[in-house]
Design a protein around this motif. Structure first.
Motif, PDB file in Angstrom:
ATOM      1  N   ASN A  57     -34.113   4.302 -12.914  1.00 41.91           N
ATOM      2  CA  ASN A  57     -34.544   4.352 -14.308  1.00 41.91           C
ATOM      3  C   ASN A  57     -33.328   4.287 -15.229  1.00 41.91           C
ATOM      4  O   ASN A  57     -32.179   4.328 -14.783  1.00 41.91           O
ATOM      5  N   SER A  58     -33.597   4.193 -16.509  1.00 44.98           N
ATOM      6  CA  SER A  58     -32.526   3.957 -17.468  1.00 44.98           C
ATOM      7  C   SER A  58     -31.495   5.078 -17.469  1.00 44.98           C
ATOM      8  O   SER A  58     -30.291   4.836 -17.601  1.00 44.98           O
ATOM      9  N   ASP A  59     -31.957   6.323 -17.286  1.00 40.91           N
ATOM     10  CA  ASP A  59     -31.037   7.457 -17.342  1.00 40.91           C
ATOM     11  C   ASP A  59     -30.025   7.438 -16.205  1.00 40.91           C
ATOM     12  O   ASP A  59     -28.933   7.999 -16.338  1.00 40.91           O
ATOM     13  N   PHE A  60     -30.380   6.812 -15.075  1.00 38.46           N
ATOM     14  CA  PHE A  60     -29.515   6.858 -13.900  1.00 38.46           C
ATOM     15  C   PHE A  60     -28.709   5.575 -13.694  1.00 38.46           C
ATOM     16  O   PHE A  60     -27.958   5.473 -12.724  1.00 38.46           O
ATOM     17  N   ARG A  61     -28.866   4.596 -14.577  1.00 40.25           N
ATOM     18  CA  ARG A  61     -28.299   3.278 -14.291  1.00 40.25           C
ATOM     19  C   ARG A  61     -26.777   3.317 -14.159  1.00 40.25           C
ATOM     20  O   ARG A  61     -26.217   2.633 -13.278  1.00 40.25           O
ATOM     21  N   PHE A  62     -26.105   4.090 -14.972  1.00 42.48           N
ATOM     22  CA  PHE A  62     -24.647   4.128 -14.884  1.00 42.48           C
ATOM     23  C   PHE A  62     -24.178   5.032 -13.743  1.00 42.48           C
ATOM     24  O   PHE A  62     -23.108   4.807 -13.182  1.00 42.48           O
ATOM     25  N   ILE A  63     -24.974   6.033 -13.396  1.00 44.71           N
ATOM     26  CA  ILE A  63     -24.651   6.851 -12.225  1.00 44.71           C
ATOM     27  C   ILE A  63     -24.703   5.976 -10.974  1.00 44.71           C
ATOM     28  O   ILE A  63     -23.842   6.051 -10.098  1.00 44.71           O
ATOM     29  N   VAL A  64     -25.721   5.112 -10.895  1.00 44.40           N
ATOM     30  CA  VAL A  64     -25.868   4.208  -9.760  1.00 44.40           C
ATOM     31  C   VAL A  64     -24.652   3.300  -9.635  1.00 44.40           C
ATOM     32  O   VAL A  64     -24.064   3.156  -8.550  1.00 44.40           O
ATOM     33  N   THR A  65     -24.251   2.660 -10.726  1.00 46.47           N
ATOM     34  CA  THR A  65     -23.115   1.732 -10.648  1.00 46.47           C
ATOM     35  C   THR A  65     -21.823   2.472 -10.319  1.00 46.47           C
ATOM     36  O   THR A  65     -21.002   1.988  -9.540  1.00 46.47           O
ATOM     37  N   GLU A  66     -21.642   3.650 -10.900  1.00 45.93           N
ATOM     38  CA  GLU A  66     -20.423   4.424 -10.629  1.00 45.93           C
ATOM     39  C   GLU A  66     -20.364   4.855  -9.167  1.00 45.93           C
ATOM     40  O   GLU A  66     -19.320   4.752  -8.521  1.00 45.93           O
ATOM     41  N   GLN A  67     -21.493   5.310  -8.618  1.00 48.05           N
ATOM     42  CA  GLN A  67     -21.481   5.783  -7.239  1.00 48.05           C
ATOM     43  C   GLN A  67     -21.342   4.626  -6.251  1.00 48.05           C
ATOM     44  O   GLN A  67     -20.678   4.771  -5.220  1.00 48.05           O
ATOM     45  N   LEU A  68     -21.942   3.483  -6.545  1.00 41.72           N
ATOM     46  CA  LEU A  68     -21.737   2.331  -5.668  1.00 41.72           C
ATOM     47  C   LEU A  68     -20.282   1.881  -5.694  1.00 41.72           C
ATOM     48  O   LEU A  68     -19.699   1.567  -4.655  1.00 41.72           O
ATOM     49  N   ALA A  69     -19.692   1.856  -6.884  1.00 44.79           N
ATOM     50  CA  ALA A  69     -18.279   1.484  -6.981  1.00 44.79           C
ATOM     51  C   ALA A  69     -17.409   2.466  -6.214  1.00 44.79           C
ATOM     52  O   ALA A  69     -16.384   2.079  -5.629  1.00 44.79           O
ATOM     53  N   GLY A  70     -17.824   3.734  -6.186  1.00 40.11           N
ATOM     54  CA  GLY A  70     -17.055   4.759  -5.484  1.00 40.11           C
ATOM     55  C   GLY A  70     -16.962   4.536  -3.993  1.00 40.11           C
ATOM     56  O   GLY A  70     -16.045   5.036  -3.344  1.00 40.11           O
ATOM     57  N   VAL A 225     -41.476  -8.322 -14.391  1.00 38.30           N
ATOM     58  CA  VAL A 225     -40.298  -8.985 -13.825  1.00 38.30           C
ATOM     59  C   VAL A 225     -39.960 -10.246 -14.619  1.00 38.30           C
ATOM     60  O   VAL A 225     -38.805 -10.474 -15.002  1.00 38.30           O
ATOM     61  N   ASP A 226     -40.969 -11.078 -14.874  1.00 33.55           N
ATOM     62  CA  ASP A 226     -40.725 -12.346 -15.567  1.00 33.55           C
ATOM     63  C   ASP A 226     -40.219 -12.132 -16.989  1.00 33.55           C
ATOM     64  O   ASP A 226     -39.417 -12.929 -17.494  1.00 33.55           O
ATOM     65  N   ARG A 227     -40.681 -11.075 -17.645  1.00 37.53           N
ATOM     66  CA  ARG A 227     -40.266 -10.801 -19.022  1.00 37.53           C
ATOM     67  C   ARG A 227     -39.120  -9.790 -19.083  1.00 37.53           C
ATOM     68  O   ARG A 227     -38.773  -9.313 -20.166  1.00 37.53           O
ATOM     69  N   GLY A 228     -38.540  -9.476 -17.916  1.00 34.95           N
ATOM     70  CA  GLY A 228     -37.411  -8.553 -17.899  1.00 34.95           C
ATOM     71  C   GLY A 228     -36.214  -9.123 -18.636  1.00 34.95           C
ATOM     72  O   GLY A 228     -36.017 -10.340 -18.684  1.00 34.95           O
ATOM     73  N   LYS A 229     -35.414  -8.234 -19.213  1.00 31.74           N
ATOM     74  CA  LYS A 229     -34.276  -8.665 -20.019  1.00 31.74           C
ATOM     75  C   LYS A 229     -32.967  -8.167 -19.417  1.00 31.74           C
ATOM     76  O   LYS A 229     -32.813  -6.985 -19.140  1.00 31.74           O
ATOM     77  N   PRO A 230     -32.003  -9.080 -19.214  1.00 32.11           N
ATOM     78  CA  PRO A 230     -30.677  -8.660 -18.734  1.00 32.11           C
ATOM     79  C   PRO A 230     -30.008  -7.740 -19.750  1.00 32.11           C
ATOM     80  O   PRO A 230     -30.135  -7.939 -20.962  1.00 32.11           O
ATOM     81  N   ASP A 231     -29.314  -6.732 -19.239  1.00 36.29           N
ATOM     82  CA  ASP A 231     -28.644  -5.762 -20.112  1.00 36.29           C
ATOM     83  C   ASP A 231     -27.439  -5.210 -19.362  1.00 36.29           C
ATOM     84  O   ASP A 231     -27.578  -4.360 -18.484  1.00 36.29           O
ATOM     85  N   LEU A 232     -26.238  -5.721 -19.688  1.00 36.97           N
ATOM     86  CA  LEU A 232     -24.994  -5.235 -19.073  1.00 36.97           C
ATOM     87  C   LEU A 232     -25.042  -5.238 -17.551  1.00 36.97           C
ATOM     88  O   LEU A 232     -24.610  -4.296 -16.899  1.00 36.97           O
ATOM     89  N   GLY A 233     -25.589  -6.284 -16.971  1.00 34.89           N
ATOM     90  CA  GLY A 233     -25.639  -6.357 -15.522  1.00 34.89           C
ATOM     91  C   GLY A 233     -26.885  -5.761 -14.907  1.00 34.89           C
ATOM     92  O   GLY A 233     -27.080  -5.854 -13.687  1.00 34.89           O
ATOM     93  N   PHE A 234     -27.742  -5.145 -15.707  1.00 38.61           N
ATOM     94  CA  PHE A 234     -29.011  -4.612 -15.233  1.00 38.61           C
ATOM     95  C   PHE A 234     -30.132  -5.568 -15.643  1.00 38.61           C
ATOM     96  O   PHE A 234     -29.982  -6.380 -16.550  1.00 38.61           O
ATOM     97  N   LEU A 235     -31.290  -5.433 -14.988  1.00 41.43           N
ATOM     98  CA  LEU A 235     -32.486  -6.132 -15.439  1.00 41.43           C
ATOM     99  C   LEU A 235     -33.493  -5.074 -15.866  1.00 41.43           C
ATOM    100  O   LEU A 235     -34.009  -4.317 -15.032  1.00 41.43           O
ATOM    101  N   ARG A 236     -33.761  -5.027 -17.158  1.00 37.48           N
ATOM    102  CA  ARG A 236     -34.749  -4.081 -17.688  1.00 37.48           C
ATOM    103  C   ARG A 236     -36.134  -4.710 -17.579  1.00 37.48           C
ATOM    104  O   ARG A 236     -36.423  -5.686 -18.262  1.00 37.48           O
TER     105      ARG A 236
END
Length: 473
Positions: A57-70, A225-236
Motif C-alpha cells: 500500500n501507499s504507506d509502505f512503498r518507500f519502506i519496500v524500496t529501502e528494504q529491497l535496496a538493503g 491495472v489498465d488505468r494505473g498511473k506510474p509514480d516515481l517507479g511505482f504503479l498506483r
C-alpha cells in the motif's frame, strides 16, 4: 524464469506491540538481522527467479524500496493497492500486469512475512512444481504438520505424502481452521498438510481461473491495472476501479473451486510467525524453554519469551512460567503463552480508548528516513530525526509552530527562506513560524538532529509542502 510476487500490504495484529498498522511485522527483524520481507525476497532470488513484483500500500512503498535496496534486490514492479481488498484482487492484479508482457510467464505468489530457514529446500520444492505449472496446473505448497495446530487451514491430499519428497500430488480439498480435536485427527491421518498460502502458476492459468470462478473481479481489477498511473517507479492502481472489487481471499475466490490444483509437499521447517508463541518456538528456546531478546534477562524462568525492543529498557523476568513479555518504548505486552493468539484483543481494546499505540509505531518511517518523539508537552515536542545519506525532507512551512534544530551526527544542508547553509555537529539553527524551510543530508553517512517544536498545534498535518522529491500530497 519465475517472477516472485511478494504480498506485503498486511498489518498483523497478533504480534503487537512490535507489529502495528503503521509498521507491520514483515518489515521487522524478528528472527535475525534482516526483516521477514527481506528474508522472503532473498529466498525467492537466484538463477531461476526474475526480479520480484511487490504488492503493497501507499504507506509502505518507500519502506519496500529501502528494504529491497538493503539486500541488493531491484524489483521488476511495485503495485500500490489503494485499499486493502484481501489476496484475490492482489493476485489477479499481479497476473494481469504480468500478462501484459508474457501471459505464459510463471508467477510464485507468497506472503512476505513467513519464515523458511532452509531456503535451498524451498527453492527445490518450487522447482518440483514448475512442470505442472507450465502444464496449466495451479500448484500450491503444503507444509508437513508438526503439531495439531488450530491456527492454520489445511490441505487434504488424495494420497499419503510418504517421505515428503518434493513432487506434485493431487489435492482433495481445502479444510478450514479446525478445532483442537479435529486438528489432532488430521495430524494422525497423515494425509493433511498445512496451507502455506503460496501458489505457483502461469499468468494465463490464474486469469482463466478467475474468469471461471470469480468473474465479478475481472472488470474492476483489470480497470484498476489498465488505468494505473506510474509514480516515481511505482504503479498506483486506479482507486475508483479498485474500490469496486470484492474484498475476498484467493482461497475463497478461486482455489476452493478450481479443479486443476496440485500440491507440492514441503517437509522442512516453516512458520507464518502468526503469534508470539510462534516467535518463541522458532527462536530456539533453551533447556528451560526460555528465549530472551535485546535488553532482557531471565532468572529462574520456564517456557517464557522476554523481548525488549529498546536498548535503554531493561526487561527482567524473575521466576515466571509460560509467559510472554514484549517491551517497546511506548507499550508493553504481558500475556500467558496459551493466550498468544488473542493479542489482537489488546489492539481492539486500545483502539476503543483511542490510544495511539494501537496502530502507530514509535518510529515514524518516511521516504527520507525516520523520526521519533522523545518528549511531548502541551505546547512543545522534542523529536529525534534520522535522515538517510542523500535524502531530503520536503520544502515546507508550518502555520502553528516554530522549530529549533540541533545536529548531533553528520552534516545538514538547511534552507530557511532565501538562506542556505551547512550545519555541522553541535551546531543549531532556528526556524521561525511560517518560514519556508528544508533539511537535507548532503553526506554519505546518516544525519541525525534533535528538533524542538513549540507552538499552539504540533500535529503532523500542519505541513504545507511546496516541493517534495517523493511526490507526497
Amino acid at each position: 524464469m519465475i517472477t516472485p510476487v511478494l504480498l506485503s500490504g498486511g498489518s498483523g495484529t497478533r504480534l503487537w506491540p512490535l507489529s502495528r498498522k503503521s509498521y507491520p511485522k514483515q518489515f521487522s527483524p524478528l528472527l535475525g538481522e534482516t526483516s521477514l520481507f527481506q528474508r522472503s525476497a532473498e529466498r525467492l532470488s537466484g538463477a531461476d527467479f526474475a526480479a520480484p513484483m511487490v504488492l503493497t500500500n501507499s504507506d509502505f512503498r518507500f519502506i519496500v524500496t529501502e528494504q529491497l535496496a538493503g539486500v541488493g534486490i531491484d524489483p521488476s514492479a511495485i503495485l500500490i493497492e489503494p485499499a486493502g481488498r484481501n489476496t484475490a484482487p492482489a493476485v489477479l492484479a499481479a497476473a494481469l500486469w504480468q500478462a501484459k508482457s508474457d501471459e505464459n510467464g510463471l508467477l510464485l505468489v507468497a506472503p512476505s512475512d513467513h519464515e523458511v530457514p532452509d531456503a535451498a529446500a524451498f527453492r527445490a520444492a518450487v522447482a518440483a512444481g514448475v512442470p505442472a505449472a507450465r502444464g496449466g496446473k495451479i500448484v500450491t505448497f503444503g507444509i508437513k504438520p508438526t503439531r495439531a495446530e488450530t491456527g492454520y487451514g489445511y490441505l487434504e491430499l488424495t494420497e499419503d505424502p510418504g517421505d515428503f519428497a518434493a513432487r506434485p500430488l493431487a489435492l482433495s480439498r481445502f479444510v478450514e481452521k479446525p478445532d483442537a480435536d479435529r486438528a489432532a485427527e488430521m495430524l494422525a491421518a497423515g494425509t493433511y498438510l498445512w496451507n502455506a498460502g503460496i501458489f505457483l502458476f502461469a499468468a494465463k492459468t490464474i486469469i482463466s481461473a478467475f474468469e471461471s470462478h470469480a468473474p465479478d473481479l475481472m472488470a474492476p481489477v483489470r480497470a484498476a491495472v489498465d488505468r494505473g498511473k506510474p509514480d516515481l517507479g511505482f504503479l498506483r492502481l486506479d482507486p475508483e476501479a479498485w474500490d469496486s472489487a470484492e474484498d475476498v481471499s484467493i482461497d475463497y475466490a478461486v482455489m476452493e473451486k478450481a479443479d486443476n490444483l496440485m500440491v507440492v509437499p514441503f517437509g522442512a521447517a516453516w512458520s507464518d510467525l502468526g503469534g508470539w508463541d510462534a516467535v518463541w518456538r522458532d527462536s530456539g528456546p533453551d533447556a528451560q524453554g526460555v528465549v530472551t531478546h535485546g535488553a532482557a534477562t531471565a532468572i529462574d524462568c520456564e517456557n517464557t519469551l522476554l523481548r525488549s525492543e529498546d536498548d535503554g529498557l531493561e526487561l527482567v523476568g524473575l521466576g515466571v512460567k509460560d509467559l510472554i513479555a514484549v517491551a517497546m518504548p511506548d507499550a508493553v505486552l504481558v500475556a500467558d503463552v496459551s493466550r498468544a493468539q488473542e493479542v489482537k484483543r489488546a489492539v481492539s481494546a486500545l483502539k476503543a480508548k483511542t490510544a495511539r499505540q494501537a496502530t502507530a509505531f514509535p518510529k515514524d518511517h518516511r521516504p527520507w528516513g525516520w523520526f521519533e518523539s522523545l518528549v511531548i508537552g502541551d505546547r512543545f515536542q522534542v523529536k529525534r530525526i534520522h535522515v538517510d545519506p542523500g535524502a531530503a525532507l520536503s520544502l515546507q512551512s508550518h502555520h502553528h509552530r516554530s522549530e529549533h534544530w540541533i545536529v548531533v551526527e553528520g552534516t545538514a544542508k538547511v534552507t530557511v527562506d532565501d538562506e542556505i547553509k551547512l550545519i555541522s555537529e553541535n551546531e543549531s539553527i532556528y526556524i521561525p513560524l511560517g518560514a519556508t524551510h528544508r533539511m537535507e543530508n548532503p553526506g554519505k553517512v546518516p544525519m541525525v538532529l534533535i528538533e524542538v517544536q513549540t507552538g499552539t498545534y504540533l500535529g503532523e498535518d500542519d505541513i504545507v509542502r511546496y516541493e517534495d522529491l517523493y511526490a507526497r500530497g
